[in-house]
Motif scaffolding. Sequence first.
Motif, PDB file in Angstrom:
ATOM      1  N   LYS A 246       7.620 -17.040  28.433  1.00 28.25           N
ATOM      2  CA  LYS A 246       9.049 -16.240  28.962  1.00 28.25           C
ATOM      3  C   LYS A 246       9.525 -14.936  27.807  1.00 28.25           C
ATOM      4  N   GLY A 247       9.054 -15.276  26.480  1.00 24.85           N
ATOM      5  CA  GLY A 247       9.418 -14.566  25.889  1.00 24.85           C
ATOM      6  C   GLY A 247       8.542 -13.550  25.008  1.00 24.85           C
ATOM      7  N   HIS A 248       8.769 -12.900  23.819  1.00 27.50           N
ATOM      8  CA  HIS A 248       7.892 -12.086  23.203  1.00 27.50           C
ATOM      9  C   HIS A 248       7.316 -12.638  22.002  1.00 27.50           C
ATOM     10  N   SER A 249       7.367 -14.245  21.606  1.00 29.43           N
ATOM     11  CA  SER A 249       6.703 -14.470  20.424  1.00 29.43           C
ATOM     12  C   SER A 249       6.239 -15.927  20.719  1.00 29.43           C
ATOM     13  N   GLY A 250       5.158 -16.299  19.956  1.00 26.17           N
ATOM     14  CA  GLY A 250       4.771 -17.803  19.915  1.00 26.17           C
ATOM     15  C   GLY A 250       3.208 -17.512  20.662  1.00 26.17           C
ATOM     16  N   GLY A 251       2.542 -18.588  20.814  1.00 24.50           N
ATOM     17  CA  GLY A 251       1.189 -18.589  21.143  1.00 24.50           C
ATOM     18  C   GLY A 251       0.148 -18.275  19.696  1.00 24.50           C
ATOM     19  N   ARG A 252      -0.963 -17.986  20.256  1.00 22.85           N
ATOM     20  CA  ARG A 252      -2.087 -17.939  19.181  1.00 22.85           C
ATOM     21  C   ARG A 252      -2.045 -16.555  18.582  1.00 22.85           C
ATOM     22  N   HIS A 253      -1.528 -15.627  19.575  1.00 21.29           N
ATOM     23  CA  HIS A 253      -1.441 -14.169  19.216  1.00 21.29           C
ATOM     24  C   HIS A 253       0.026 -13.508  18.439  1.00 21.29           C
ATOM     25  N   GLY A 254       1.009 -14.790  18.640  1.00 21.93           N
ATOM     26  CA  GLY A 254       2.291 -14.320  18.207  1.00 21.93           C
ATOM     27  C   GLY A 254       3.111 -13.566  19.093  1.00 21.93           C
ATOM     28  N   ARG A 255       2.794 -13.225  20.490  1.00 25.26           N
ATOM     29  CA  ARG A 255       3.356 -12.284  21.311  1.00 25.26           C
ATOM     30  C   ARG A 255       3.646 -12.893  22.489  1.00 25.26           C
ATOM     31  N   GLY A 256       3.869 -14.331  22.661  1.00 24.10           N
ATOM     32  CA  GLY A 256       4.331 -14.762  23.750  1.00 24.10           C
ATOM     33  C   GLY A 256       3.667 -14.454  24.956  1.00 24.10           C
ATOM     34  N   GLY A 257       4.547 -14.054  25.955  1.00 17.62           N
ATOM     35  CA  GLY A 257       3.844 -13.845  27.279  1.00 17.62           C
ATOM     36  C   GLY A 257       3.601 -12.244  27.402  1.00 17.62           C
ATOM     37  N   ASP A 258       4.016 -11.578  26.335  1.00 15.57           N
ATOM     38  CA  ASP A 258       3.608 -10.196  26.550  1.00 15.57           C
ATOM     39  C   ASP A 258       2.236  -9.883  26.933  1.00 15.57           C
ATOM     40  N   ILE A 259       1.910  -8.516  27.109  1.00 17.91           N
ATOM     41  CA  ILE A 259       0.673  -8.146  27.612  1.00 17.91           C
ATOM     42  C   ILE A 259      -0.024  -7.857  26.219  1.00 17.91           C
ATOM     43  N   LEU A 260      -1.136  -8.600  26.022  1.00 17.29           N
ATOM     44  CA  LEU A 260      -1.934  -8.316  24.740  1.00 17.29           C
ATOM     45  C   LEU A 260      -2.853  -6.987  24.808  1.00 17.29           C
ATOM     46  N   TYR A 261      -3.282  -6.773  26.028  1.00 10.60           N
ATOM     47  CA  TYR A 261      -4.176  -5.613  26.042  1.00 10.60           C
ATOM     48  C   TYR A 261      -4.182  -5.236  27.811  1.00 10.60           C
ATOM     49  N   ARG A 262      -4.291  -3.977  27.914  1.00  9.03           N
ATOM     50  CA  ARG A 262      -4.317  -3.342  29.427  1.00  9.03           C
ATOM     51  C   ARG A 262      -5.277  -2.119  29.406  1.00  9.03           C
ATOM     52  N   TRP A 263      -5.870  -1.890  30.439  1.00  5.47           N
ATOM     53  CA  TRP A 263      -6.907  -0.879  30.589  1.00  5.47           C
ATOM     54  C   TRP A 263      -6.926  -0.379  31.966  1.00  5.47           C
ATOM     55  N   GLY A 264      -7.242   0.970  32.074  1.00  7.09           N
ATOM     56  CA  GLY A 264      -7.431   1.560  33.441  1.00  7.09           C
ATOM     57  C   GLY A 264      -6.423   2.717  33.910  1.00  7.09           C
ATOM     58  N   ASN A 265      -5.339   2.761  33.219  1.00  6.38           N
ATOM     59  CA  ASN A 265      -4.163   3.593  33.778  1.00  6.38           C
ATOM     60  C   ASN A 265      -3.190   3.752  32.922  1.00  6.38           C
ATOM     61  N   PRO A 266      -3.509   4.672  31.644  1.00  2.00           N
ATOM     62  CA  PRO A 266      -2.590   4.794  30.588  1.00  2.00           C
ATOM     63  C   PRO A 266      -1.210   5.361  30.767  1.00  2.00           C
ATOM     64  N   ALA A 267      -1.161   6.311  31.971  1.00  6.53           N
ATOM     65  CA  ALA A 267       0.080   6.753  32.377  1.00  6.53           C
ATOM     66  C   ALA A 267       1.042   5.800  32.573  1.00  6.53           C
ATOM     67  N   ASN A 268       0.618   4.562  33.067  1.00  5.68           N
ATOM     68  CA  ASN A 268       1.670   3.371  33.424  1.00  5.68           C
ATOM     69  C   ASN A 268       2.591   3.171  32.148  1.00  5.68           C
ATOM     70  N   TYR A 269       1.999   3.314  31.057  1.00  2.00           N
ATOM     71  CA  TYR A 269       2.863   2.942  29.648  1.00  2.00           C
ATOM     72  C   TYR A 269       2.914   4.127  29.040  1.00  2.00           C
ATOM     73  N   GLY A 270       3.283   5.398  29.521  1.00  2.00           N
ATOM     74  CA  GLY A 270       3.576   6.501  28.847  1.00  2.00           C
ATOM     75  C   GLY A 270       2.525   7.483  28.024  1.00  2.00           C
ATOM     76  N   ALA A 271       1.157   6.799  27.947  1.00  2.00           N
ATOM     77  CA  ALA A 271      -0.048   7.051  26.885  1.00  2.00           C
ATOM     78  C   ALA A 271      -0.682   8.358  27.579  1.00  2.00           C
ATOM     79  N   ALA A 272      -1.292   9.214  26.766  1.00  2.00           N
ATOM     80  CA  ALA A 272      -2.312  10.263  27.492  1.00  2.00           C
ATOM     81  C   ALA A 272      -3.397   9.590  27.437  1.00  2.00           C
ATOM     82  N   GLY A 273      -4.479  10.024  28.370  1.00  2.00           N
ATOM     83  CA  GLY A 273      -5.587   9.496  28.772  1.00  2.00           C
ATOM     84  C   GLY A 273      -5.776   9.708  30.312  1.00  2.00           C
ATOM     85  N   SER A 274      -7.222   9.651  30.549  1.00  2.00           N
ATOM     86  CA  SER A 274      -7.578   9.446  31.899  1.00  2.00           C
ATOM     87  C   SER A 274      -7.283   8.327  32.703  1.00  2.00           C
TER      88      SER A 274
END
Length: 508
Positions: A246-274
């Motif tokens: 539910k949160g942003h910490s914990g688990g093997r990666h220490g990020r809780g349930g946050d997205i660890l990696y995303r790919w395919g449409n960088p505009a969705n998170y305000g980044a440049a790229g195709s």
Amino acid sequence: IAILLSGLLSGASASAQGAFEGYTLFNPNNSRTTYLVDLEGRTVHTWQHGLTGGYSVYLLPDGSLLRPASIPNATLRGAAGSGLIQRVSWEGDVLWSYQYSGSTYIAHHDIEPMPNGNVLLIAWEVKTRQEALAAGRANAQMMWPDHIVEVRPEGSSGGNIVWEWHAWDHLVQDRDVSKPNYGSISDHPELIDVNLISNSMMPGGGDWLHINGISYNPEDDLIVISSHFMNEFYVIDHSTTTEEAKGHSGGRHGRGGDILYRWGNPANYGAAGSRVFDVVHCSAWIPGGYPGAGNILAFNNASRARASVIVEVTPPRDGQGTFLYEPGQAFGPESPVWTYSAGSSFFSNHLGGNQRLPNGNTLLTEATSGDLREVTAEGSVVWEYHYGREIARSLRYASDFSGVAALNPTAVDPAPETRRLRACSTPNPFQHSTVIAFETSFSGQVELHIHDALGRTVRRMTAQPSARSGRLTWDGGSDSGLPTGSGIYYYRLLSGGHMLSGKLIRLE
């Protein structure tokens, strides 16, 4: 009608040279029949069901099917809505069913069997207009964000939810400073912008992300899901507890349930790229031990270009397995490590499937046409099957996979007193080790293969060539590099061309 159906079910190409030996499983979309076909296109087995379904279907090591099915008169209705998960025996009997449907939630699209015998499923949950406003949604209306549940089967019609992840717990917005999730979109790529996708683009009453594929990586305890409407896929950490998810910490990666990696449409998170995807389906991990292990495959429908493309992506990670990301930049890589396309001759404007095979080839499902093809790394087509109706997914199972043992008549003990193969395992369930005691009247070496619930071989053992009885001990270890924690496993005992199988349960 029978003549037409026979023609539809025998559409493999004459040549299968270079194809991976095995059987291909599929369930036509919204159909009550599941088919298993060989490389010659011959139907070798079918299952008849009482309910439609089959967006995805899996063959388990004991020869049973796992499939989503559409419950009648569901309160929530949307594309590929199901609400029911079934496990069906080789003979067609329903061994287990689990309903996940109510007035404010329903399972839909894909499911995923796990090595421990549990099942991951995707579902919608209803959020009211007031909840959407509280989350900072502009021009708010009712929304159906996705969530994931892991179900442990119980009995013939029950299950316990042992883990959950909700997209709604991981939102950001830059419209309303008074809301607790206010922030810069580009500073929070681990979160989903709640204001993506306009209201007019959400069909069915609020389907927002439209997650259509789920795949589990047991080596790293990670999940990847693909989003049709967001045109990207997401990796999340399954090693968390439900509370941590539910949160942003914990688990093997220490990020809780946050997205660890995303790919395919960088505009969705305000980044440049195709932007790569124009509708995406079937994000799937490549299993350990296969060419490209740890990479992610995905079906880019390329809806407007009308020429679909399969992409294989290598997520950038450091030596500890942490996903690498440069703040303010798009998640890498800039381009896939492998693609397959064939212009307008390979196109599905929606749905679609891809599976990496052990020999390095890739099985593809051109969904809308119902055409299946196996291609090499160089892009050569080595096998084709033309069904003629829509198929969302297909999967290939090796000829020696225990789930297809019933197709080999020599695998069945003829049962005369003078010819027999017997075995029992004790203790079972077990914690540390179990002993498989056997007795055989057949000559030749006795082999024991241990498989996990996904059908992958984790251990092989042999007895003395002349042994007619004996004991083989499995200490719970693996000689294949695959993890062997608690869960359901299957053994195959091979002797003189005959086979006996059984189930093992390992406890914490």
